[in-house]
Design a protein around this motif. Structure first.
Motif, PDB file in Angstrom:
ATOM      1  N   ASN A  39       0.456  -1.532  -0.406  1.00 24.36           N
ATOM      2  CA  ASN A  39       0.116  -0.199  -0.035  1.00 24.36           C
ATOM      3  C   ASN A  39       0.842   0.600  -0.333  1.00 24.36           C
ATOM      4  O   ASN A  39       1.595   1.741   1.491  1.00 24.36           O
ATOM      5  CB  ASN A  39      -0.609  -0.027   1.263  1.00 24.36           C
ATOM      6  N   GLU A  42      -3.138   6.012   1.455  1.00 22.64           N
ATOM      7  CA  GLU A  42      -4.188   5.328   2.343  1.00 22.64           C
ATOM      8  C   GLU A  42      -5.065   6.981   2.401  1.00 22.64           C
ATOM      9  O   GLU A  42      -4.381   7.710   3.116  1.00 22.64           O
ATOM     10  CB  GLU A  42      -4.172   4.229   3.705  1.00 22.64           C
ATOM     11  N   SER A  46      -8.792   5.332   5.701  1.00 20.20           N
ATOM     12  CA  SER A  46      -8.615   4.154   5.067  1.00 20.20           C
ATOM     13  C   SER A  46      -9.343   2.746   4.127  1.00 20.20           C
ATOM     14  O   SER A  46      -8.402   2.228   3.674  1.00 20.20           O
ATOM     15  CB  SER A  46      -7.909   2.474   6.591  1.00 20.20           C
ATOM     16  N   ARG A  47     -10.164   3.530   3.893  1.00 19.14           N
ATOM     17  CA  ARG A  47     -11.294   3.212   2.559  1.00 19.14           C
ATOM     18  C   ARG A  47     -10.657   3.474   1.663  1.00 19.14           C
ATOM     19  O   ARG A  47     -11.357   2.285   0.510  1.00 19.14           O
ATOM     20  CB  ARG A  47     -12.388   4.137   2.842  1.00 19.14           C
ATOM     21  N   ARG A  49      -7.262   2.815  -0.857  1.00 15.78           N
ATOM     22  CA  ARG A  49      -6.438   2.619  -0.946  1.00 15.78           C
ATOM     23  C   ARG A  49      -5.820   2.614  -2.247  1.00 15.78           C
ATOM     24  O   ARG A  49      -6.284   1.956  -3.454  1.00 15.78           O
ATOM     25  CB  ARG A  49      -6.092   1.163   0.057  1.00 15.78           C
ATOM     26  N   SER A  50      -3.855   2.991  -2.385  1.00 16.65           N
ATOM     27  CA  SER A  50      -3.667   2.440  -3.571  1.00 16.65           C
ATOM     28  C   SER A  50      -1.670   2.167  -3.793  1.00 16.65           C
ATOM     29  O   SER A  50      -1.070   2.298  -2.557  1.00 16.65           O
ATOM     30  CB  SER A  50      -3.685   3.543  -4.536  1.00 16.65           C
ATOM     31  N   TYR A  67     -14.513  -5.038  -2.514  1.00 15.79           N
ATOM     32  CA  TYR A  67     -14.088  -3.568  -2.515  1.00 15.79           C
ATOM     33  C   TYR A  67     -14.561  -2.930  -4.601  1.00 15.79           C
ATOM     34  O   TYR A  67     -15.099  -3.944  -4.719  1.00 15.79           O
ATOM     35  CB  TYR A  67     -12.525  -3.384  -2.642  1.00 15.79           C
ATOM     36  N   GLN A 119     -11.130   0.760  -3.213  1.00 19.95           N
ATOM     37  CA  GLN A 119     -12.465   1.835  -2.011  1.00 19.95           C
ATOM     38  C   GLN A 119     -13.520   0.611  -1.968  1.00 19.95           C
ATOM     39  O   GLN A 119     -14.034  -0.174  -2.324  1.00 19.95           O
ATOM     40  CB  GLN A 119     -12.958   2.573  -3.448  1.00 19.95           C
TER      41      GLN A 119
END
Length: 154
Positions: A39, A42, A46-47, A49-50, A67, A119
Motif C-alpha cells: 500500500n 491510504e 483507510s477506505r 488504498r492504492s 472493494y 475503495q
C-alpha cells in the motif's frame, strides 16, 4: 494543513526476487500462489488504498469482493471468470475494474504484477447520512441539478 503532493506509485516497490506469502485474497483451489502487496497511499480513513500487488501462478476463488478495484496489469497473465460468466484473459498493459461483490475465479497463468486502487464500502452510518442529506437537497426533487444534460461532467 494537509499535504497534497502527488505520490508516485513505483512498480519496483516489490523487488523482482522478493518472495510473497500464501495468497489470502480468496480460497486457493490449485497451485501455491504467493502474493505481495505494498500500500503506497491510504485515504478517507483507510477506505481508499492504492499501491502495487504481485501474485505467483495458481487458481483462486473469490467470493463477494469487498472493494471496487481499478487495476492495471504491469506483467503476467490471468484468466478472470465471474461466477456463471465467461472467462476473459488479461495481460500486461490491460486495465480493468473489479466491482464490489465480485464472485468468481482468478487463474493466474504467469506471475501478475499490477497497480491497484481500491475503495471499500462506507460504514452504514456514513451511507445513511449521505442518503438523508441527498433527500434534503432541493435539486433532489427536480431543482437545478435535475436539469443537467446527460454526459455533462460534474
Amino acid at each position: 494543513m494537509p499535504d497534497h503532493t502527488p505520490i508516485p506509485i513505483d512498480s519496483h516497490r516489490i523487488a523482482d526476487d522478493e518472495v510473497g506469502k500464501p495468497a489470502v485474497f480468496g480460497a486457493i483451489l490449485s497451485g501455491q500462489p504467493l502474493e505481495i502487496h505494498r500500500n503506497i497511499f491510504e485515504g478517507d480513513y483507510s477506505r481508499f488504498r492504492s499501491g502495487v500487488w504481485q501474485c505467483t501462478p495458481g487458481l483462486v476463488a473469490m467470493k463477494d469482493w469487498p472493494y471496487h478495484e481499478f487495476c492495471v496489469l504491469l506483467s503476467g497473465r490471468v484468466i478472470i471468470t465471474p461466477e456463471g460468466g465467461t472467462p476473459r484473459e488479461y495481460k500486461a498493459g490491460d486495465a480493468l475494474v473489479l466491482p464490489m461483490g465480485f464472485t468468481g475465479t482468478w487463474e493466474i497463468l504467469e506471475t501478475v504484477r499490477k497497480y491497484y486502487a481500491v475503495q471499500a464500502r462506507q460504514p452504514l452510518l456514513r451511507r445513511m447520512k449521505a442518503r438523508v442529506k441527498g433527500w434534503l437537497r432541493p435539486e433532489a426533487k427536480g431543482g437545478p441539478a435535475a436539469t443537467t444534460q446527460p454526459g455533462t461532467a460534474f
